[in-house]
Design an enzyme around this catalytic site. Structure first.
Site, PDB file in Angstrom:
ATOM      1  CG  HIS A 113      46.001  39.790  40.313  1.00 25.23           C
ATOM      2  ND1 HIS A 113      45.629  38.622  39.793  1.00 25.23           N
ATOM      3  CD2 HIS A 113      46.287  39.071  41.701  1.00 25.23           C
ATOM      4  CE1 HIS A 113      45.816  37.768  40.085  1.00 25.23           C
ATOM      5  NE2 HIS A 113      45.564  38.063  41.453  1.00 25.23           N
ATOM      6  CG  ASP A 190      41.063  43.638  39.073  1.00 21.57           C
ATOM      7  OD1 ASP A 190      40.559  43.635  40.112  1.00 21.57           O
ATOM      8  OD2 ASP A 190      42.630  43.127  38.843  1.00 21.57           O
ATOM      9  CD  GLN A 193      42.890  43.441  46.611  1.00 19.64           C
ATOM     10  OE1 GLN A 193      42.650  43.374  47.743  1.00 19.64           O
ATOM     11  NE2 GLN A 193      42.738  42.081  46.680  1.00 19.64           N
ATOM     12  CE  LYS A 216      40.368  38.824  45.217  1.00 20.52           C
ATOM     13  NZ  LYS A 216      41.706  38.039  45.717  1.00 20.52           N
ATOM     14  CB  CYS A 356      48.737  36.587  41.310  1.00 16.32           C
ATOM     15  SG  CYS A 356      48.619  35.191  42.314  1.00 16.32           S
TER      16      CYS A 356
HETATM   17  N1  PLP Z   1      43.008  41.976  40.319  1.00 19.74           N
HETATM   18  C1  PLP Z   1      42.988  42.054  42.284  1.00 19.74           C
HETATM   19  C2  PLP Z   1      43.871  43.657  41.913  1.00 19.74           C
HETATM   20  C3  PLP Z   1      43.457  41.098  42.896  1.00 19.74           C
HETATM   21  O1  PLP Z   1      44.023  41.625  44.438  1.00 19.74           O
HETATM   22  C4  PLP Z   1      42.366  39.606  42.632  1.00 19.74           C
HETATM   23  C5  PLP Z   1      42.864  37.938  43.498  1.00 19.74           C
HETATM   24  O2  PLP Z   1      43.075  37.988  44.575  1.00 19.74           O
HETATM   25  C6  PLP Z   1      42.605  39.601  41.180  1.00 19.74           C
HETATM   26  C7  PLP Z   1      42.627  40.482  40.314  1.00 19.74           C
HETATM   27  C8  PLP Z   1      41.525  37.598  40.817  1.00 19.74           C
HETATM   28  O3  PLP Z   1      40.351  37.562  41.451  1.00 19.74           O
HETATM   29  P1  PLP Z   1      39.662  36.177  41.266  1.00 19.74           P
HETATM   30  O4  PLP Z   1      41.075  35.119  41.931  1.00 19.74           O
HETATM   31  O5  PLP Z   1      39.219  36.503  42.233  1.00 19.74           O
HETATM   32  O6  PLP Z   1      39.819  36.171  39.981  1.00 19.74           O
END
Ligand code: PLP
Length: 398
Positions: A113, A190, A193, A216, A356
């Site tokens: 992401h 990270d 998900q 999420k 993203c």
């Molecule tokens: N990392 C992953 C794998 C994601 O799916 C997302 C959000 O879609 C993020 C990071 C970013 O999360 P946030 O926008 O809640 O900071």
């Protein structure tokens, strides 16, 4: 009672097929009640006042930290509240990253992401680092066969998604940790998900940092967590300066508080933290072996259905091993936004776009995909509605 009935928004809209939990999940009544209780009976600032309300608010906020620590099998001192995954990764990129020197390397992958790419590019540019990326296999997984080539003596940090927000592939963290340990590098995961799919022994993974978002995982927006191994956090300087993160301030200098408060400058998102604590308690009362099995059964139904639609290409593993219920697909000749709009007419909420993850889209030569993510409240009817809507999209667009 169906799990879905615990979610007021879903219970109040029976025609809705919500398959966009990977962007933001829905919130159960138990979490809404906890937030409402705080706002109506305990609301005050934390760590400051000594009046009754201030003490109740502080106890609720710190109680939420205990709930989250239990959910992660971690120590409470290792739970840093942030506004989400993005903020948690940026915190590490500043506080840990500022200890790195020109020529040091950071390793990410081609399926990250943007929030696990851009902070490292910014750090690279600030400190003259080298940023390398593990490639992505045809199946949409991080290609761990390249670890030995990409991870070198210069590597100081490996930062990877536990589960891809596009392909649903789950990475084998054991292999990543072994590779990092061999060169003395830290590992950041990270977990945005992964965390919506049940409790996790995070210290047991052998990693150093684990980031995730509340919105999420059935909690409010604007709250998240950086878990950091105690000795790592203790060795790191603060990122933001301000109230609450200090032990003593004079006009000349500041002595910082120990973690986790060292990293929580300013008034935090108190109700969000309480909501996230409540979400962890709510999740802790469910049987996640059974739920994940059901999520994967639905994932299999969706993959089978997609395989029968002419012109559909799935981006991600076609099997159910080492994956979660994130399913992305492209319909030949159709833009994912148009597909999502037609699905919406069928009451199906899916995400369309690059998610993203533009480098991953480039890897597969796509502008974007349509993505369905499966959560505990999804049922066969949601998959059926998606496939009916997709059939119409194909007839109209492809
Ligand atoms: N990392 C992953 C794998 C994601 O799916 C997302 C959000 O879609 C993020 C990071 C970013 O999360 P946030 O926008 O809640 O900071």
């Amino acid at each position: 009672m169906r799990l879905k009935d615990q979610f007021p928004l879903l219970a109040g809209d029976p025609g809705l097929h919500y398959l966009d939990s990977g962007a933001s999940s829905q919130v159960p009544g138990a979490v809404l009640d906890a937030v409402s209780r705080f706002e109506t009976t305990q609301r005050a600032n934390v760590h400051r006042g000594v009046h009754r309300l201030a003490e109740a608010a502080t106890a609720a906020y710190e109680g939420a930290r205990d709930d989250i620590a239990r959910f992660l099998s971690a120590a409470r001192e290792e739970i840093v509240f942030t506004s989400g995954t993005t903020a948690a990764i940026n915190l590490v990129a500043h506080s840990f990253g500022d200890g790195l020197a020109a020529g040091d390397a950071i390793v990410i992958s081609g399926l990250e992401h943007h929030s696990n790419i851009v902070p490292w590019q910014m750090l690279r540019d600030r400190r003259g680092l080298v940023l390398e990326a593990l490639p992505v296999t045809e199946e949409g997984r991080i290609d761990l066969s390249q670890l030995d080539r990409v991870v070198t003596k210069r590597t100081r940090l490996i930062a990877l998604a536990h589960c891809s927000n596009v392909t649903g592939a789950v990475v084998d963290l054991g292999r990543v940790v072994a590779s990092a340990k061999a060169v003395g590098a830290a590992v950041l995961v990270d977990g945005a998900q992964r965390m919506p799919h049940g409790p996790l022994d995070v210290p047991g993974l052998g990693v150093d940092f684990y980031a995730f978002s509340g919105h999420k995982m059935y909690a409010p927006h604007g709250i998240g967590v950086l878990w950091g191994r105690r000795e790592r956090l203790e060795a790191m300087p603060p990122f933001l300066g301000g109230g609450d993160m200090i032990r003593r301030v004079t006009l000349e200098k500041t002595e910082y508080a120990p973690p986790p408060v060292r990293f929580e400058a300013g008034t935090p998102n108190v109700s969000g933290a309480i909501g996230l604590g409540a979400a962890c308690r709510w999740m802790g009362g469910l049987d996640w072996t059974e739920i994940v099995q059901e999520e994967l059964r639905l994932t299999g139904c969706l993959l089978d259905g997609l395989a029968r639609v002419p012109g559909v290409r799935v981006l991600g593993p076609l099997g159910l091993q080492q994956r979660l219920g994130v399913v992305s697909f492209a319909l030949a000749g159709a833009h994912p936004h148009d597909v999502s709009q037609i699905l919406d007419r069928h009451g199906v909420a899916c995400r369309g776009g690059h998610h993203c993850a533009q480098p991953l889209m480039d890897r597969f030569d796509l502008a974007g995909t349509t993505r369905a993510t499966i959560a505990p409240y999804n049922e066969d009817a949601d998959i059926d509605a998606l496939l009916v809507g997709l059939d119409e999209a194909r007839r109209l667009l492809a």
